[in-house]
Design a protein around this motif. Structure first.
Motif, PDB file in Angstrom:
ATOM      1  N   TRP A 125     -15.286   2.935  26.465  1.00  0.00           N
ATOM      2  CA  TRP A 125     -14.621   2.109  27.478  1.00  0.00           C
ATOM      3  C   TRP A 125     -15.468   1.961  28.733  1.00  0.00           C
ATOM      4  O   TRP A 125     -16.320   2.799  29.055  1.00  0.00           O
ATOM      5  CB  TRP A 125     -13.233   2.661  27.798  1.00  0.00           C
ATOM      6  N   LEU A 126     -15.212   0.846  29.425  1.00  0.00           N
ATOM      7  CA  LEU A 126     -15.913   0.497  30.662  1.00  0.00           C
ATOM      8  C   LEU A 126     -14.898   0.403  31.785  1.00  0.00           C
ATOM      9  O   LEU A 126     -13.765  -0.023  31.559  1.00  0.00           O
ATOM     10  CB  LEU A 126     -16.592  -0.872  30.524  1.00  0.00           C
ATOM     11  N   GLU A 127     -15.310   0.755  32.983  1.00  0.00           N
ATOM     12  CA  GLU A 127     -14.459   0.651  34.172  1.00  0.00           C
ATOM     13  C   GLU A 127     -15.161  -0.314  35.122  1.00  0.00           C
ATOM     14  O   GLU A 127     -16.246   0.001  35.616  1.00  0.00           O
ATOM     15  CB  GLU A 127     -14.367   2.042  34.804  1.00  0.00           C
ATOM     16  N   ILE A 128     -14.569  -1.480  35.377  1.00  0.00           N
ATOM     17  CA  ILE A 128     -15.293  -2.537  36.102  1.00  0.00           C
ATOM     18  C   ILE A 128     -14.496  -3.026  37.312  1.00  0.00           C
ATOM     19  O   ILE A 128     -13.299  -3.337  37.205  1.00  0.00           O
ATOM     20  CB  ILE A 128     -15.591  -3.725  35.163  1.00  0.00           C
ATOM     21  N   ASN A 129     -15.176  -3.135  38.444  1.00  0.00           N
ATOM     22  CA  ASN A 129     -14.590  -3.743  39.641  1.00  0.00           C
ATOM     23  C   ASN A 129     -14.322  -5.228  39.347  1.00  0.00           C
ATOM     24  O   ASN A 129     -15.227  -5.930  38.894  1.00  0.00           O
ATOM     25  CB  ASN A 129     -15.601  -3.592  40.789  1.00  0.00           C
ATOM     26  N   PRO A 130     -13.091  -5.726  39.596  1.00  0.00           N
ATOM     27  CA  PRO A 130     -12.794  -7.128  39.301  1.00  0.00           C
ATOM     28  C   PRO A 130     -13.730  -8.105  40.012  1.00  0.00           C
ATOM     29  O   PRO A 130     -13.876  -9.255  39.581  1.00  0.00           O
ATOM     30  CB  PRO A 130     -11.355  -7.310  39.793  1.00  0.00           C
ATOM     31  N   ALA A 131     -14.371  -7.670  41.090  1.00  0.00           N
ATOM     32  CA  ALA A 131     -15.297  -8.550  41.810  1.00  0.00           C
ATOM     33  C   ALA A 131     -16.696  -8.569  41.190  1.00  0.00           C
ATOM     34  O   ALA A 131     -17.551  -9.359  41.611  1.00  0.00           O
ATOM     35  CB  ALA A 131     -15.397  -8.099  43.277  1.00  0.00           C
ATOM     36  N   ASN A 132     -16.939  -7.721  40.205  1.00  0.00           N
ATOM     37  CA  ASN A 132     -18.280  -7.608  39.625  1.00  0.00           C
ATOM     38  C   ASN A 132     -18.427  -8.564  38.433  1.00  0.00           C
ATOM     39  O   ASN A 132     -18.329  -8.181  37.274  1.00  0.00           O
ATOM     40  CB  ASN A 132     -18.534  -6.150  39.198  1.00  0.00           C
ATOM     41  N   THR A 133     -18.674  -9.830  38.768  1.00  0.00           N
ATOM     42  CA  THR A 133     -18.765 -10.863  37.729  1.00  0.00           C
ATOM     43  C   THR A 133     -19.861 -10.580  36.694  1.00  0.00           C
ATOM     44  O   THR A 133     -19.621 -10.711  35.491  1.00  0.00           O
ATOM     45  CB  THR A 133     -18.989 -12.245  38.379  1.00  0.00           C
ATOM     46  N   PRO A 134     -21.080 -10.175  37.107  1.00  0.00           N
ATOM     47  CA  PRO A 134     -22.097  -9.893  36.082  1.00  0.00           C
ATOM     48  C   PRO A 134     -21.625  -8.851  35.072  1.00  0.00           C
ATOM     49  O   PRO A 134     -21.821  -9.010  33.865  1.00  0.00           O
ATOM     50  CB  PRO A 134     -23.285  -9.376  36.911  1.00  0.00           C
ATOM     51  N   SER A 135     -20.979  -7.793  35.542  1.00  0.00           N
ATOM     52  CA  SER A 135     -20.536  -6.732  34.644  1.00  0.00           C
ATOM     53  C   SER A 135     -19.413  -7.213  33.719  1.00  0.00           C
ATOM     54  O   SER A 135     -19.398  -6.894  32.521  1.00  0.00           O
ATOM     55  CB  SER A 135     -20.080  -5.525  35.469  1.00  0.00           C
ATOM     56  N   LEU A 136     -18.479  -7.996  34.266  1.00  0.00           N
ATOM     57  CA  LEU A 136     -17.381  -8.520  33.435  1.00  0.00           C
ATOM     58  C   LEU A 136     -17.921  -9.434  32.339  1.00  0.00           C
ATOM     59  O   LEU A 136     -17.509  -9.357  31.181  1.00  0.00           O
ATOM     60  CB  LEU A 136     -16.385  -9.292  34.309  1.00  0.00           C
ATOM     61  N   ARG A 137     -18.880 -10.287  32.695  1.00  0.00           N
ATOM     62  CA  ARG A 137     -19.441 -11.211  31.694  1.00  0.00           C
ATOM     63  C   ARG A 137     -20.244 -10.439  30.652  1.00  0.00           C
ATOM     64  O   ARG A 137     -20.214 -10.761  29.467  1.00  0.00           O
ATOM     65  CB  ARG A 137     -20.328 -12.242  32.383  1.00  0.00           C
ATOM     66  N   LEU A 138     -20.956  -9.427  31.109  1.00  0.00           N
ATOM     67  CA  LEU A 138     -21.713  -8.600  30.158  1.00  0.00           C
ATOM     68  C   LEU A 138     -20.767  -7.930  29.163  1.00  0.00           C
ATOM     69  O   LEU A 138     -21.021  -7.935  27.945  1.00  0.00           O
ATOM     70  CB  LEU A 138     -22.525  -7.549  30.925  1.00  0.00           C
ATOM     71  N   ALA A 139     -19.680  -7.367  29.664  1.00  0.00           N
ATOM     72  CA  ALA A 139     -18.713  -6.692  28.787  1.00  0.00           C
ATOM     73  C   ALA A 139     -18.213  -7.643  27.704  1.00  0.00           C
ATOM     74  O   ALA A 139     -18.127  -7.292  26.524  1.00  0.00           O
ATOM     75  CB  ALA A 139     -17.539  -6.169  29.621  1.00  0.00           C
ATOM     76  N   ASP A 140     -17.910  -8.855  28.116  1.00  0.00           N
ATOM     77  CA  ASP A 140     -17.425  -9.852  27.163  1.00  0.00           C
ATOM     78  C   ASP A 140     -18.525 -10.220  26.160  1.00  0.00           C
ATOM     79  O   ASP A 140     -18.293 -10.271  24.951  1.00  0.00           O
ATOM     80  CB  ASP A 140     -16.963 -11.083  27.950  1.00  0.00           C
ATOM     81  N   ARG A 141     -19.749 -10.433  26.665  1.00  0.00           N
ATOM     82  CA  ARG A 141     -20.866 -10.835  25.797  1.00  0.00           C
ATOM     83  C   ARG A 141     -21.165  -9.794  24.725  1.00  0.00           C
ATOM     84  O   ARG A 141     -21.559 -10.123  23.611  1.00  0.00           O
ATOM     85  CB  ARG A 141     -22.150 -11.026  26.619  1.00  0.00           C
ATOM     86  N   VAL A 142     -20.992  -8.517  25.080  1.00  0.00           N
ATOM     87  CA  VAL A 142     -21.406  -7.473  24.149  1.00  0.00           C
ATOM     88  C   VAL A 142     -20.261  -7.055  23.216  1.00  0.00           C
ATOM     89  O   VAL A 142     -20.420  -6.173  22.379  1.00  0.00           O
ATOM     90  CB  VAL A 142     -22.024  -6.293  24.932  1.00  0.00           C
TER      91      VAL A 142
END
Ligand SMILES: CC(C)(COP(=O)(O)OP(=O)(O)OC[C@H]1O[C@@H](n2cnc3c(N)ncnc32)[C@H](O)[C@@H]1OP(=O)(O)O)[C@@H](O)C(=O)NCCC(=O)NCCS
Length: 184
Positions: A125-142
């Motif tokens: 699991w990943l814990e992501i700040n909702p403001a961190n767009t690069p991280s959110l997109r990466l999570a989805d991509r992977v």
């Protein structure tokens, strides 16, 4: 367990140890924000790097950091924190000048597969700040899937005192089982 994975194109993912102080100092040299290993913002001194790598000693316990390396240069790092018999949290960081080159995508993909296959853990699991767009997109991509939003769950680390810190929501993303392999 020690990871040593060929990522292709001369890239390698390997577990970092106390011998990697110089790599961490060099890699964080241009970072102004937090890197992987904790709340410490900005470049790491040798002392900072030694403390970070001791905290993430793979021989000592439940957490390890894994470097993305090219020709013995550290381009990024992934953290794996085992928090139960079937579960681990994953975190990631790529040095500023090496971003948007697909490094996190390759690294997270490989470490996710390795964690399922070699460590036998079902839930990553990943814990992501909702403001961190690069991280959110990466999570989805992977290939991770959004699970839930936890209100005021994560600290901004503006101060060492948790009672005077700013707290923000966190998005939890999960890679849940072996049948849904990460994207290639
Ligand atoms: C998040 C981070 C690790 C991404 O690393 P990266 O190596 O640059 O990511 P990649 O090049 O592998 O990008 C993979 C995908 O992530 C998304 N992505 C990455 N950076 C992005 C950006 N700046 N804006 C939008 N999407 C982005 C894209 O979907 C990208 O795929 P695409 O290039 O085909 O569009 C990096 O920005 C970083 O280290 N940030 C600071 C630390 C951090 O925020 N860690 C996460 C804490 S939860």
């Amino acid at each position: 367990m020690i990871a040593d994975i060929d990522l292709g194109q001369g890239l390698r993912l390997r577990t970092l140890t106390a011998h990697d102080v110089d790599l961490v100092v060099e890699a964080t040299g241009t970072e102004m924000a937090r890197a992987l290993w904790g709340p410490h913002p900005g470049p790491y001194t040798p002392r900072d790097a030694r403390a970070a790598l001791n905290d993430w000693d793979p021989a000592a316990g439940c957490q390890a950091s894994h470097g993305i390396l090219k020709h013995d240069r550290l381009l990024g790092a992934l953290g794996l924190m085992i928090d139960g018999p079937h579960s681990a949290e994953l975190a990631y960081w790529v040095r500023p000048e090496s971003r948007r080159q697909g490094l996190a995508l390759r690294g997270v993909n490989a470490l996710t597969r390795w964690t399922h296959d070699e460590l036998g853990l079902d839930r990553i699991w990943l814990e992501i700040n909702p403001a961190n767009t690069p991280s959110l997109r990466l999570a989805d991509r992977v290939g991770y899937r959004y699970e839930q939003r936890l209100p005021h769950h994560c600290r901004a680390w503006t101060t060492p005192d948790p009672d005077h810190d700013t707290w923000h929501d966190c998005m939890i993303w999960v890679h849940a089982n072996l049948t849904t392999s990460p994207a290639t």
